[in-house]
Design a protein around this motif. Structure first.
Motif, PDB file in Angstrom:
ATOM      1  N   LEU A 128      55.719  26.307  -1.042  1.00  0.00           N
ATOM      2  CA  LEU A 128      55.968  27.328  -0.015  1.00  0.00           C
ATOM      3  C   LEU A 128      54.661  27.943   0.484  1.00  0.00           C
ATOM      4  O   LEU A 128      54.515  28.217   1.675  1.00  0.00           O
ATOM      5  CB  LEU A 128      56.913  28.400  -0.552  1.00  0.00           C
ATOM      6  N   GLU A 129      53.707  28.130  -0.417  1.00  0.00           N
ATOM      7  CA  GLU A 129      52.405  28.660  -0.014  1.00  0.00           C
ATOM      8  C   GLU A 129      51.685  27.675   0.904  1.00  0.00           C
ATOM      9  O   GLU A 129      51.055  28.078   1.891  1.00  0.00           O
ATOM     10  CB  GLU A 129      51.542  28.971  -1.241  1.00  0.00           C
ATOM     11  N   ASP A 130      51.791  26.391   0.601  1.00  0.00           N
ATOM     12  CA  ASP A 130      51.174  25.376   1.464  1.00  0.00           C
ATOM     13  C   ASP A 130      51.779  25.430   2.863  1.00  0.00           C
ATOM     14  O   ASP A 130      51.054  25.402   3.857  1.00  0.00           O
ATOM     15  CB  ASP A 130      51.344  23.982   0.854  1.00  0.00           C
ATOM     16  N   TRP A 131      53.109  25.501   2.946  1.00  0.00           N
ATOM     17  CA  TRP A 131      53.762  25.563   4.258  1.00  0.00           C
ATOM     18  C   TRP A 131      53.311  26.803   5.027  1.00  0.00           C
ATOM     19  O   TRP A 131      53.015  26.729   6.213  1.00  0.00           O
ATOM     20  CB  TRP A 131      55.267  25.578   4.114  1.00  0.00           C
ATOM     21  N   ALA A 132      53.290  27.945   4.344  1.00  0.00           N
ATOM     22  CA  ALA A 132      52.892  29.191   5.002  1.00  0.00           C
ATOM     23  C   ALA A 132      51.431  29.125   5.442  1.00  0.00           C
ATOM     24  O   ALA A 132      51.097  29.542   6.559  1.00  0.00           O
ATOM     25  CB  ALA A 132      53.109  30.372   4.061  1.00  0.00           C
ATOM     26  N   ALA A 133      50.566  28.594   4.585  1.00  0.00           N
ATOM     27  CA  ALA A 133      49.138  28.508   4.923  1.00  0.00           C
ATOM     28  C   ALA A 133      48.905  27.567   6.102  1.00  0.00           C
ATOM     29  O   ALA A 133      48.108  27.874   6.997  1.00  0.00           O
ATOM     30  CB  ALA A 133      48.334  28.049   3.706  1.00  0.00           C
ATOM     31  N   ARG A 134      49.590  26.443   6.109  1.00  0.00           N
ATOM     32  CA  ARG A 134      49.452  25.508   7.238  1.00  0.00           C
ATOM     33  C   ARG A 134      49.889  26.176   8.543  1.00  0.00           C
ATOM     34  O   ARG A 134      49.205  26.093   9.557  1.00  0.00           O
ATOM     35  CB  ARG A 134      50.305  24.259   7.021  1.00  0.00           C
ATOM     36  N   THR A 135      51.060  26.806   8.488  1.00  0.00           N
ATOM     37  CA  THR A 135      51.601  27.434   9.700  1.00  0.00           C
ATOM     38  C   THR A 135      50.715  28.595  10.143  1.00  0.00           C
ATOM     39  O   THR A 135      50.432  28.746  11.333  1.00  0.00           O
ATOM     40  CB  THR A 135      53.051  27.896   9.450  1.00  0.00           C
ATOM     41  N   ALA A 136      50.250  29.394   9.190  1.00  0.00           N
ATOM     42  CA  ALA A 136      49.360  30.509   9.529  1.00  0.00           C
ATOM     43  C   ALA A 136      48.046  29.985  10.105  1.00  0.00           C
ATOM     44  O   ALA A 136      47.500  30.585  11.044  1.00  0.00           O
ATOM     45  CB  ALA A 136      49.094  31.366   8.296  1.00  0.00           C
ATOM     46  N   GLY A 137      47.554  28.893   9.587  1.00  0.00           N
ATOM     47  CA  GLY A 137      46.329  28.293  10.127  1.00  0.00           C
ATOM     48  C   GLY A 137      46.500  27.877  11.576  1.00  0.00           C
ATOM     49  O   GLY A 137      45.610  28.105  12.411  1.00  0.00           O
ATOM     50  N   HIS A 138      47.637  27.279  11.872  1.00  0.00           N
ATOM     51  CA  HIS A 138      47.915  26.900  13.263  1.00  0.00           C
ATOM     52  C   HIS A 138      48.085  28.146  14.131  1.00  0.00           C
ATOM     53  O   HIS A 138      47.607  28.182  15.273  1.00  0.00           O
ATOM     54  CB  HIS A 138      49.151  26.003  13.352  1.00  0.00           C
ATOM     55  N   ALA A 139      48.764  29.153  13.600  1.00  0.00           N
ATOM     56  CA  ALA A 139      48.951  30.400  14.363  1.00  0.00           C
ATOM     57  C   ALA A 139      47.598  31.035  14.680  1.00  0.00           C
ATOM     58  O   ALA A 139      47.355  31.474  15.809  1.00  0.00           O
ATOM     59  CB  ALA A 139      49.830  31.367  13.578  1.00  0.00           C
ATOM     60  N   GLU A 140      46.716  31.068  13.691  1.00  0.00           N
ATOM     61  CA  GLU A 140      45.394  31.645  13.907  1.00  0.00           C
ATOM     62  C   GLU A 140      44.617  30.835  14.953  1.00  0.00           C
ATOM     63  O   GLU A 140      44.002  31.409  15.859  1.00  0.00           O
ATOM     64  CB  GLU A 140      44.627  31.682  12.593  1.00  0.00           C
ATOM     65  N   ARG A 141      44.659  29.510  14.830  1.00  0.00           N
ATOM     66  CA  ARG A 141      43.977  28.635  15.799  1.00  0.00           C
ATOM     67  C   ARG A 141      44.484  28.880  17.218  1.00  0.00           C
ATOM     68  O   ARG A 141      43.742  28.794  18.181  1.00  0.00           O
ATOM     69  CB  ARG A 141      44.211  27.172  15.399  1.00  0.00           C
ATOM     70  N   LEU A 142      45.780  29.223  17.318  1.00  0.00           N
ATOM     71  CA  LEU A 142      46.390  29.427  18.636  1.00  0.00           C
ATOM     72  C   LEU A 142      46.330  30.887  19.087  1.00  0.00           C
ATOM     73  O   LEU A 142      46.969  31.270  20.070  1.00  0.00           O
ATOM     74  CB  LEU A 142      47.836  28.910  18.613  1.00  0.00           C
ATOM     75  N   GLY A 143      45.571  31.715  18.371  1.00  0.00           N
ATOM     76  CA  GLY A 143      45.312  33.076  18.814  1.00  0.00           C
ATOM     77  C   GLY A 143      46.399  34.093  18.514  1.00  0.00           C
ATOM     78  O   GLY A 143      46.458  35.143  19.166  1.00  0.00           O
TER      79      GLY A 143
END
Length: 182
Positions: A128-143
């Motif tokens: 679950l942490e991996d999924w959240a970190a991946r999604t948060a990383g994409h969210a951050e990249r997308l501003g």
């Protein structure tokens, strides 16, 4: 992920499928062995810790698969909203193709084996942490502001969508889950 032996791969793939359909407690070890088609005698060679160890491997494999889906959904997304909708649509496609049987691969373990199994609690938390970190990383990249919170809200909504979609036999809960985090 490292390459698994054929027998071990069959056991893990079978466990992922059966756990998604009927939950951890809804599937016995003898059924997993029989459905896998792998030699029964090799089970404890690969999984000396029994069903619980098999479930750990199954959670890691399923987590890796969903992780790839997350990355693919956001790879070409121009906005976080587009990525969220792409992921929700991909999961809805997958779920609908299974005739609404193949639920979230980790929810089955959470409901059936946690908190009793510390081993599975640790693995599921990592997934679950991996999924959240991946999604948060994409969210951050997308501003996106507060990317961690937005990722968490999405997965909270997505887990609920899986449940409602099964009951309603409908894709609509996935569309609603995606819209809730935007």
């Amino acid at each position: 992920m490292p390459r698994l032996s054929d027998a071990k791969k069959h056991f893990v793939d079978t466990a992922v499928t059966l756990f998604r359909r009927r939950g951890y407690n809804g599937v016995g070890l003898n059924e997993i062995i029989a459905v896998s088609g792998a030699p029964k005698g090799s089970f404890y060679h690969h999984f000396p810790g029994g069903k619980e160890e098999l479930a750990e491997e199954a959670a890691r494999l399923a987590g890796h698969r969903i992780g790839r889906m997350i990355d693919q959904a956001f790879a070409d997304a121009p906005t976080f909203a587009d990525g969220v909708h792409a992921l929700a649509d991909t999961i809805a496609d997958w779920f609908e193709a299974s005739d609404w049987r193949d639920g979230c691969p980790v929810t089955a373990l959470v409901i059936g084996a946690i908190p009793e199994s510390t081993r599975l609690s640790v693995v599921v938390a990592e997934v679950l942490e991996d999924w959240a970190a991946r999604t948060a990383g994409h969210a951050e990249r997308l501003g996106v502001s507060d990317p961690r919170e937005r990722a968490a809200r999405f997965f909270i909504a997505l887990e609920g969508a899986w449940l409602l979609a099964r009951v309603q036999r409908s894709r609509a809960p996935f569309r609603l889950a995606a819209a809730m985090v935007l």
